[in-house]
Write a protein that holds these residues in place. Sequence first.
Motif, PDB file in Angstrom:
ATOM      1  N   GLY A  41       0.678  -1.205  -0.013  1.00 31.29           N
ATOM      2  CA  GLY A  41      -0.064  -0.090  -0.166  1.00 31.29           C
ATOM      3  C   GLY A  41       0.820   1.410   0.026  1.00 31.29           C
ATOM      4  O   GLY A  41       2.092   1.162   0.331  1.00 31.29           O
ATOM      5  N   MET A  42       0.103   2.317  -0.520  1.00 38.76           N
ATOM      6  CA  MET A  42       0.699   3.579  -0.510  1.00 38.76           C
ATOM      7  C   MET A  42      -0.175   4.603   0.132  1.00 38.76           C
ATOM      8  O   MET A  42      -1.203   4.530   0.100  1.00 38.76           O
ATOM      9  N   ALA A  43       0.286   5.606   0.835  1.00 39.48           N
ATOM     10  CA  ALA A  43      -0.640   6.937   1.426  1.00 39.48           C
ATOM     11  C   ALA A  43       0.193   8.217   0.966  1.00 39.48           C
ATOM     12  O   ALA A  43       1.542   8.195   1.581  1.00 39.48           O
ATOM     13  N   ASN A  44      -0.345   9.232   1.072  1.00 44.58           N
ATOM     14  CA  ASN A  44       0.100  10.356   0.828  1.00 44.58           C
ATOM     15  C   ASN A  44       0.287  10.805   2.327  1.00 44.58           C
ATOM     16  O   ASN A  44       1.095  11.871   2.573  1.00 44.58           O
ATOM     17  N   LYS A  45      -0.575  10.532   3.277  1.00 44.51           N
ATOM     18  CA  LYS A  45      -0.225  10.889   4.771  1.00 44.51           C
ATOM     19  C   LYS A  45      -0.493   9.675   5.799  1.00 44.51           C
ATOM     20  O   LYS A  45      -1.288   8.690   5.262  1.00 44.51           O
ATOM     21  N   ASN A  46      -0.045   9.863   6.990  1.00 45.67           N
ATOM     22  CA  ASN A  46      -0.501   8.954   7.904  1.00 45.67           C
ATOM     23  C   ASN A  46      -0.073   7.460   7.586  1.00 45.67           C
ATOM     24  O   ASN A  46      -0.915   6.454   7.379  1.00 45.67           O
ATOM     25  N   PRO A  47       1.267   7.188   7.339  1.00 52.11           N
ATOM     26  CA  PRO A  47       1.653   5.653   6.823  1.00 52.11           C
ATOM     27  C   PRO A  47       1.236   4.997   8.022  1.00 52.11           C
ATOM     28  O   PRO A  47       1.173   3.451   7.837  1.00 52.11           O
ATOM     29  N   VAL A  48       1.479   5.339   9.362  1.00 53.00           N
ATOM     30  CA  VAL A  48       1.063   4.420  10.311  1.00 53.00           C
ATOM     31  C   VAL A  48      -0.356   4.100  10.309  1.00 53.00           C
ATOM     32  O   VAL A  48      -0.666   2.745  10.537  1.00 53.00           O
ATOM     33  N   GLY A  49      -1.265   4.748   9.876  1.00 54.79           N
ATOM     34  CA  GLY A  49      -2.576   4.231   9.868  1.00 54.79           C
ATOM     35  C   GLY A  49      -2.769   3.199   8.747  1.00 54.79           C
ATOM     36  O   GLY A  49      -3.471   2.414   8.827  1.00 54.79           O
ATOM     37  N   LEU A  50      -2.174   3.428   7.635  1.00 56.83           N
ATOM     38  CA  LEU A  50      -2.251   2.579   6.541  1.00 56.83           C
ATOM     39  C   LEU A  50      -1.816   1.119   6.960  1.00 56.83           C
ATOM     40  O   LEU A  50      -2.268   0.158   6.625  1.00 56.83           O
ATOM     41  N   GLU A  51      -0.455   1.377   7.610  1.00 54.26           N
ATOM     42  CA  GLU A  51      -0.010  -0.262   7.895  1.00 54.26           C
ATOM     43  C   GLU A  51      -0.913  -1.052   9.035  1.00 54.26           C
ATOM     44  O   GLU A  51      -1.019  -1.978   8.944  1.00 54.26           O
ATOM     45  N   ARG A  52      -1.640  -0.159   9.906  1.00 54.25           N
ATOM     46  CA  ARG A  52      -2.589  -0.744  10.601  1.00 54.25           C
ATOM     47  C   ARG A  52      -3.680  -1.124   9.854  1.00 54.25           C
ATOM     48  O   ARG A  52      -4.332  -2.677  10.147  1.00 54.25           O
ATOM     49  N   GLU A  53      -4.029  -0.412   8.867  1.00 58.63           N
ATOM     50  CA  GLU A  53      -5.281  -0.999   8.081  1.00 58.63           C
ATOM     51  C   GLU A  53      -4.942  -2.321   7.321  1.00 58.63           C
ATOM     52  O   GLU A  53      -5.749  -2.976   7.023  1.00 58.63           O
ATOM     53  N   ILE A  54      -3.500  -2.244   6.798  1.00 60.48           N
ATOM     54  CA  ILE A  54      -3.221  -3.564   6.009  1.00 60.48           C
ATOM     55  C   ILE A  54      -3.066  -4.844   7.071  1.00 60.48           C
ATOM     56  O   ILE A  54      -3.641  -5.769   6.256  1.00 60.48           O
ATOM     57  N   HIS A  55      -2.829  -4.646   8.272  1.00 58.34           N
ATOM     58  CA  HIS A  55      -2.866  -5.831   9.106  1.00 58.34           C
ATOM     59  C   HIS A  55      -4.150  -6.026   9.415  1.00 58.34           C
ATOM     60  O   HIS A  55      -4.415  -7.518   9.665  1.00 58.34           O
TER      61      HIS A  55
END
Length: 470
Positions: free
Chosen positions: A440-454
Amino acid sequence: MNNDTKKPNILWRSFRSVRLTIVLLILIAIASVLGTFIPQREEALEFAHRLDPDTLRLFHALGLFDMYHSAWFRILVGLLALNLVICSIDRFPGAWRRFSARPRPDRSKVFHDIPEDQRLEVITSSESVLETVRTIIASKYKRVTKKTSPPATFFYAEKGRFSHFGVYIVHLSVLIIIVGALIGSFYGFEAYVNILEGEKVGSAMIRGRMLPVALGFSVRCDDFSVSFYDNGTPKEYRSDLTFFENGKKVKSAVVRVNHPAKFRGIIFYQSSYGTIPGDSAMIRLVRRASKPEVRSVNAGSNKEIPLPHGEGTFVVLEIKDNFMNMGPAVLIKVKPKQGDQIRFWVFQHHERISRQFPGIFDRFPKLNPSAFKPYTFLLEGIESKYYTGLQVSKDPGVPVVWAGFFLIVAGLFITFFTSHRRLWIKVLQQDGKSEISVAGMANKNPVGLEREIHELLGELKASLGERKNA
């Protein structure tokens, strides 16, 4: 070597600079602080008296006593608006490209070097695995696309594309607020008006410039009342107003302190009150004779009143609440049946003035209340009329400013609480097994993206694990 790429001119480069934005904001903030500490408009009179002449001239030249309407402050605000427009124009194409980009689902580079905890292996290679993956993705993301490149199937999904425009919404809202403020500055006014009870006015005086401004309608003060505390301090004062258009009554309103009335976009605030002499005075006539006579008469202004024994008439010509700084006084003209007319002033505080200025009434016949023999005129009191002092304010830019504030809230929410998240999922099916990889990629909040992937991998594992055990 030919270089077709043209560099923007120096003016454009200057105005697209974020440094210029910071400098302008600092200057406006400094000006606002100065405007807070330096009294503005009428409040500046006492402060101005304490300044030496050179400093006073400097303050007037810079407009520091009416800072928010000064030319230089408007120029600063205009430069900030221009800076925001050019910054937005300069950076918007890049944001639009990111918004409109349609990445291929079968990109392989995004899966390079992803951590192992973003991979999941399922001991089945049935079509149901692909359907489960698509269903779970579709429940969380919009715009799900699928592409099959045997032996792998790719899914691409995204959400929050509009987050790229959050900062531009903030810029637009700031511009709207600036436009609203400038509209109020150029087309609005702050004025005041004093209205006597029972009187009607159609204009007010602009503060600081003492110029009349037409209201476009008439307003009448029907009644003014004031109540006091025991120590004499005003407790509450209110004005009963009626508004007229083309001579017809349109609206009635009550104005109290902190409870203004609004009519046709103009707001009336209760600001002050006072009294002025009315149209009548209470005169006591003392006739000096073998048998003295005393009579009190309520004398209306410019109304002839006969003297008690027919010696002539008298009339009150003028009523002053503080004549020659010696208190209330009236100008009386006596018309005797025989002889010339006599004019003289009569003071309410006659005895006090006699003690303060001995012999004044004998030396100046115009001030002698006994100038017409055998009468002595004494002033017992004058009628007083209340007037209401109203602050009158019109700011046509207020609705525009409110629209800007609502828009800036939306822009800040989009900017800080949303992000453009893009997700690629590769399902590799071979040898009776399915390997699922998520990137995944995100323009902001990479921590939130990582949590969503998990969380997504956890749902896939739970769903496919149940399917395996069924």
